[in-house]
Every structure is written in structure tokens, then in C-alpha cells.
Design a protein around this motif. Structure first.
Motif, PDB file in Angstrom:
ATOM      1  N   ARG A  68      -5.178   7.343  -7.506  1.00  7.89           N
ATOM      2  CA  ARG A  68      -4.901   6.616  -6.256  1.00  7.89           C
ATOM      3  C   ARG A  68      -4.887   7.536  -5.039  1.00  7.89           C
ATOM      4  O   ARG A  68      -5.304   7.156  -3.946  1.00  7.89           O
ATOM      5  CB  ARG A  68      -3.562   5.891  -6.335  1.00  7.89           C
ATOM      6  CG  ARG A  68      -3.257   5.073  -7.585  1.00  7.89           C
ATOM      7  CD  ARG A  68      -4.395   4.275  -8.158  1.00  7.89           C
ATOM      8  NE  ARG A  68      -3.958   3.339  -9.184  1.00  7.89           N
ATOM      9  CZ  ARG A  68      -4.731   2.811 -10.089  1.00  7.89           C
ATOM     10  NH1 ARG A  68      -6.019   3.157 -10.141  1.00  7.89           N
ATOM     11  NH2 ARG A  68      -4.267   1.928 -10.962  1.00  7.89           N
ATOM     12  N   LEU A  69      -4.387   8.758  -5.232  1.00  6.92           N
ATOM     13  CA  LEU A  69      -4.237   9.672  -4.102  1.00  6.92           C
ATOM     14  C   LEU A  69      -5.571  10.008  -3.458  1.00  6.92           C
ATOM     15  O   LEU A  69      -5.642  10.218  -2.241  1.00  6.92           O
ATOM     16  CB  LEU A  69      -3.544  10.952  -4.574  1.00  6.92           C
ATOM     17  CG  LEU A  69      -3.208  11.981  -3.491  1.00  6.92           C
ATOM     18  CD1 LEU A  69      -2.184  11.412  -2.522  1.00  6.92           C
ATOM     19  CD2 LEU A  69      -2.695  13.264  -4.117  1.00  6.92           C
ATOM     20  N   TRP A  70      -6.649  10.037  -4.261  1.00  5.27           N
ATOM     21  CA  TRP A  70      -7.942  10.457  -3.737  1.00  5.27           C
ATOM     22  C   TRP A  70      -8.576   9.430  -2.806  1.00  5.27           C
ATOM     23  O   TRP A  70      -9.555   9.744  -2.115  1.00  5.27           O
ATOM     24  CB  TRP A  70      -8.887  10.782  -4.891  1.00  5.27           C
ATOM     25  CG  TRP A  70      -8.506  12.060  -5.560  1.00  5.27           C
ATOM     26  CD1 TRP A  70      -7.709  12.208  -6.661  1.00  5.27           C
ATOM     27  CD2 TRP A  70      -8.866  13.374  -5.153  1.00  5.27           C
ATOM     28  NE1 TRP A  70      -7.550  13.532  -6.964  1.00  5.27           N
ATOM     29  CE2 TRP A  70      -8.253  14.279  -6.056  1.00  5.27           C
ATOM     30  CE3 TRP A  70      -9.643  13.888  -4.112  1.00  5.27           C
ATOM     31  CZ2 TRP A  70      -8.400  15.657  -5.942  1.00  5.27           C
ATOM     32  CZ3 TRP A  70      -9.791  15.264  -4.012  1.00  5.27           C
ATOM     33  CH2 TRP A  70      -9.182  16.124  -4.915  1.00  5.27           C
ATOM     34  N   LEU A 123     -12.001   3.010   3.299  1.00  4.68           N
ATOM     35  CA  LEU A 123     -11.568   3.748   2.109  1.00  4.68           C
ATOM     36  C   LEU A 123     -10.181   3.314   1.640  1.00  4.68           C
ATOM     37  O   LEU A 123      -9.795   3.579   0.505  1.00  4.68           O
ATOM     38  CB  LEU A 123     -11.559   5.254   2.393  1.00  4.68           C
ATOM     39  CG  LEU A 123     -12.930   5.927   2.511  1.00  4.68           C
ATOM     40  CD1 LEU A 123     -12.777   7.388   2.907  1.00  4.68           C
ATOM     41  CD2 LEU A 123     -13.704   5.809   1.201  1.00  4.68           C
ATOM     42  N   SER A 124      -9.426   2.655   2.529  1.00  3.53           N
ATOM     43  CA  SER A 124      -8.082   2.211   2.153  1.00  3.53           C
ATOM     44  C   SER A 124      -8.072   0.804   1.569  1.00  3.53           C
ATOM     45  O   SER A 124      -6.997   0.283   1.247  1.00  3.53           O
ATOM     46  CB  SER A 124      -7.159   2.253   3.378  1.00  3.53           C
ATOM     47  OG  SER A 124      -7.441   1.192   4.279  1.00  3.53           O
ATOM     48  N   SER A 125      -9.231   0.195   1.411  1.00  8.38           N
ATOM     49  CA  SER A 125      -9.278  -1.178   0.914  1.00  8.38           C
ATOM     50  C   SER A 125      -8.669  -1.274  -0.478  1.00  8.38           C
ATOM     51  O   SER A 125      -9.036  -0.539  -1.390  1.00  8.38           O
ATOM     52  CB  SER A 125     -10.731  -1.669   0.863  1.00  8.38           C
ATOM     53  OG  SER A 125     -10.801  -2.976   0.341  1.00  8.38           O
ATOM     54  N   GLY A 126      -7.730  -2.177  -0.646  1.00  9.73           N
ATOM     55  CA  GLY A 126      -7.112  -2.409  -1.942  1.00  9.73           C
ATOM     56  C   GLY A 126      -5.994  -1.450  -2.301  1.00  9.73           C
ATOM     57  O   GLY A 126      -5.348  -1.619  -3.338  1.00  9.73           O
ATOM     58  N   ILE A 127      -5.728  -0.443  -1.467  1.00 15.24           N
ATOM     59  CA  ILE A 127      -4.716   0.555  -1.817  1.00 15.24           C
ATOM     60  C   ILE A 127      -3.324  -0.069  -1.880  1.00 15.24           C
ATOM     61  O   ILE A 127      -2.555   0.169  -2.819  1.00 15.24           O
ATOM     62  CB  ILE A 127      -4.742   1.733  -0.820  1.00 15.24           C
ATOM     63  CG1 ILE A 127      -5.963   2.601  -1.072  1.00 15.24           C
ATOM     64  CG2 ILE A 127      -3.477   2.561  -0.930  1.00 15.24           C
ATOM     65  CD1 ILE A 127      -6.108   3.744  -0.103  1.00 15.24           C
ATOM     66  N   LEU A 128      -2.981  -0.881  -0.882  1.00 18.65           N
ATOM     67  CA  LEU A 128      -1.644  -1.482  -0.872  1.00 18.65           C
ATOM     68  C   LEU A 128      -1.466  -2.417  -2.066  1.00 18.65           C
ATOM     69  O   LEU A 128      -0.401  -2.444  -2.693  1.00 18.65           O
ATOM     70  CB  LEU A 128      -1.414  -2.238   0.438  1.00 18.65           C
ATOM     71  CG  LEU A 128      -1.453  -1.388   1.714  1.00 18.65           C
ATOM     72  CD1 LEU A 128      -1.154  -2.250   2.935  1.00 18.65           C
ATOM     73  CD2 LEU A 128      -0.477  -0.234   1.638  1.00 18.65           C
TER      74      LEU A 128
END
Length: 429
Positions: free
Chosen positions: A308-310, A352-357
Motif C-alpha cells: 500500500r505504501l508504494w 495514483l491515490s485512487s482506491g487508497i482510502l
């Protein structure tokens, strides 16, 4: 034998991805026209803004009750009920003759959007195998972004054809009817797959938790809280049991939501402050949005393959540094060029942050009863998204636009540090 990622994603399309895109398409068509409808009923600019913000307030107020509801009646019934109630909100909005009716209808739609979103999030959390959870949830975020991207164009088309702003509300109602039909009548993903392929996903690290409070270190939960012979934990109890992960990883996630929300305010205002034409500003923001949308699935690929961090760290660094760099270019001779360049950088970071939350919330949630935790998680992230535009406007009012933009960049970098510290170093493979 394990099912392929493509097979699972296609199987969830009728009940999850299709309704998500339809709900977002109708909502996206309606949102830009809410102030127009309010103005038509006699509201001034300030009142119209307050009525439009009732949507966000409704989402904030709806997350915790939605978590309680999903835990008791299930995801499918919650999604169906939210769609039916939202129909009432759409009809009230279209037929409103008084401002308080309009505000109440917008608030109801916000609450229903929260319940619908939390139910699908919980549904995916408990049914998608960990090996491709991030891709599945990034695709969910992409379906939402597609609807919200195309919705305003549909709303503008309807307004141009009918000359009636409330036509967007009836279009939203039609999308809701299709959503409810898909959720109720669409093929059941579990029935199609068979019981052996749909199970609570394994966690990266097993944790034997005898005491929820004693095990709460602030790291994302990687094992269920055993509840032998007990009813599922309520929302308040879940918040207390997971207070540290919510206060640490949850706050980092809220900072991401804040930076995302701020960009929708900062970029148009920056273009206006430079004296650019409306068409130029729309083009710059549109190109940034296209870059954002193009990368939504890449985020899931990165998270599933490398961790996840990447995805989270580069996204926050790009957006944070993009806002900080933009904040010092206002007086330069090439300010318009820098505006376009850093808007694109911020768009790439957001893509790039899509779906992270969604993914981090699913990772941190107790696998046996995720809904109450997800209600708390989504309330926190929605609060970050609601707070950022207010903070930006307040700083811009007392200082300057550049300082306010730089403050958003600082929030992004602090969020990057939070992710670096609190995201567990685990991979699906």
C-alpha cells in the motif's frame, strides 16, 4: 482453485461497479445545478452555498448510522434502502418550492450516498480476496470517478435541452431506479462463484486478540477481534477499540481526503487569480482530471504487487510538493505555464491515490464485522475532505492565496509522513 482477478471483478460488476457508476453519474449531473435551483427559489449566493454544502453534511452525518445499519441488516438491503430513500430526496429536490425543503432533500441525498457507499465498501471488504483487493477497490473508485466526470456534462446537456435545472434531479432519480434494480435483481456474486470462493479474506499477519484494547497499538488491524457467543460490536464500541488506528492511520487518510478536496477549490481559484479565461481554466482542470482518471487502475496494481505504501507515499508527495511549488509561482513571468504544469502533477498524484482510502479502510477493518469500523473510518476521511476547503478559504482571507495553497501542500507532506509511519509493511504476495 483460486479464481482469477478478472473473473472476480467481472462477477462484481452488476451489483457493485454498475450501481456505483450510475449513482455517481446522476449525482454528478445534479451537484453543479443545486446552487442554480436554490437561486431560482430566491436564495442569495451565501444561502445557495449553504444548501449545496448540505450534501457533504449529510454524508458526514450518515456514515455512523450506516455502519450500524449494515452490521444488522446487511449490505444488499442497506444499498436498496438508500437508493429508495434517495429517490424521495431527488423528487423533493425537483419539486421543492421552499428553500428548507430543498435543503432537507439535499441533506437526505447526502445521507443516502453515505449509506450506499459504506454498504458497497463493506461488501467488497468481506468478499474480495486479499491478493487483488486493491485492484478491486481502485476499480470501484474508478467507476465513481467516471460517473462524477461525465455527470456534469449530462447535466449541462439536460439544462441546454430543457432549460430546466430540476431536470437533473429527475435524471438522478432515473439512475437511482436503475441502481436499485441492479442491486435487487442482478446476479448474486456469491451464488455464481460458489461458497468456496467467497470467504472472509485472509489477513497479512494473524493476530490472536484476547483483549481489543490491549492489542490496539495504532497499527492497522491485521486480525479479527474474536467474538465467541457475542453480538457484533456496535459503532461506539468499535471506535473505542480501534481508537489508535483511527487517530493515526485514520488521520493520515483524512489528510489525503483533505488534499483531494482542496484541489477542486485551489486550481480554479488560482486560474482566476491569474486572470485566465474560463475556457483556459476549464481546459487545465480537465486535462488534470483526465490524467487522474487514466491512472485509477494503476494504483491498485501497485498496491497489490508492492504494498500500500508504494502508492500512498508517491501520491501524497506529488500532491504536497505540487501545491507547495505552485504557491510560489504566482508572480513569476510564466505563471500560466507553471499553473498548467503543477495542475498536471497534482492530477497524476491524485490518480495514483485512487482506491487508497477504500483499501486502507478495508485492511484495517475487523474482517468479521467491518461495517461499524468503516462507518468511523469514512466519517473521519469525509471530515477531512469537508474541512480542507474551509481552511483554505480562511487562510486565503486573512493572508494570501499563495500562503493558503502552501498550507495545503504542508498538509500533504504531513500526511505522507503519517503514511510512512503507520501503513503496515505487508504485501499481498
Amino acid at each position: 482453485m483460486a479464481e482469477s482477478a478478472r473473473g472476480v471483478l467481472l462477477r462484481f460488476a452488476p451489483m457493485i461497479y454498475g450501481p456505483t457508476a450510475l449513482f455517481a453519474l446522476g449525482e454528478g449531473a445534479l451537484i453543479p445545478l443545486i446552487p442554480v435551483i436554490a437561486a431560482g427559489l430566491g436564495a442569495d449566493i451565501a444561502t445557495a452555498g449553504i444548501i449545496a454544502s448540505a450534501l457533504v453534511v449529510g454524508q458526514l452525518c450518515g456514515n455512523l448510522p450506516a455502519g450500524w445499519l449494515v452490521a444488522r441488516v446487511g449490505e444488499r438491503l442497506t444499498m436498496t434502502g438508500a437508493g429508495i430513500l434517495a429517490l424521495g430526496g431527488a423528487a423533493g429536490l425537483a419539486l421543492a418550492e421552499q428553500l428548507w425543503v430543498l435543503a432537507g432533500s439535499v441533506f437526505l441525498i447526502g445521507m443516502c450516498a453515505a449509506a450506499f457507499g459504506l454498504a458497497r465498501h463493506a461488501f467488497m471488504t468481506t468478499r474480495i480476496p486479499l491478493d487483488f483487493r486493491a485492484r478491486a477497490l481502485s476499480l470501484l473508485g474508478g467507476a465513481f470517478r467516471l460517473g462524477m466526470f461525465a455527470g456534469p456534462f449530462v447535466g449541462a446537456l439536460l439544462l441546454g435541452i430543457t432549460g430546466w435545472a430540476a431536470a437533473a434531479a429527475w435524471f438522478f432519480a432515473a439512475c437511482l431506479l436503475a441502481c436499485v434494480a441492479l442491486v435487487l435483481l442482478g446476479p448474486d456474486p456469491e451464488a455464481r462463484a460458489g461458497a468456496e470462493t467467497i470467504v472472509v479474506p485472509p489477513r497479512p499477519v494473524a493476530v490472536d486478540v484476547a483483549d481489543a484494547d490491549a492489542a490496539d497499538t495504532g497499527e492497522a488491524v491485521t486480525g479479527g477481534i474474536p467474538l465467541p457467543g457475542r453480538r457484533p460490536a456496535g459503532v461506539l464500541r468499535t471506535m473505542i477499540a480501534h481508537r489508535r488506528v483511527l487517530a493515526r492511520l485514520g488521520l493520515a487518510a483524512a489528510s489525503l481526503a483533505a488534499v483531494r478536496a482542496a484541489r477542486q477549490v485551489v486550481l480554479p481559484l488560482w486560474g482566476v487569480s491569474l486572470g485566465l479565461e474560463a475556457q483556459t481554466i476549464s481546459l487545465v482542470v480537465g486535462v488534470a482530471g483526465a490524467l487522474d482518471f487514466a491512472l485509477f487502475y494503476a494504483s491498485g496494481q501497485v498496491m497489490d504487487r508492492y504494498g500500500r505504501l508504494w502508492a500512498a507515499l508517491p501520491a501524497m508527495l506529488l500532491m504536497g510538493c505540487g501545491f507547495l511549488a505552485l504557491s510560489v509561482t504566482h508572480e513569476s513571468g510564466d505563471a500560466a505555464m507553471w499553473f498548467a504544469l503543477f495542475a498536471a502533477v497534482i492530477g497524476v498524484g491524485n490518480g495514483l491515490s485512487s482506491g487508497i482510502l477504500l483499501t486502507l479502510g478495508a485492511d484495517a477493518a475487523p474482517p468479521r464485522d467491518p461495517a461499524p469500523f468503516l462507518g468511523s473510518w469514512r466519517t473521519l476521511t469525509d471530515a477531512g475532505g469537508a474541512f480542507a476547503p474551509v481552511l483554505f478559504s480562511a487562510i486565503a482571507a486573512v493572508a494570501s492565496l499563495g500562503i493558503a495553497t502552501g498550507a495545503i501542500g504542508v498538509i500533504g507532506l504531513l500526511g505522507a509522513l503519517g503514511f510512512l509511519r503507520w501503513i503496515p509493511r505487508t504485501r499481498a504476495r
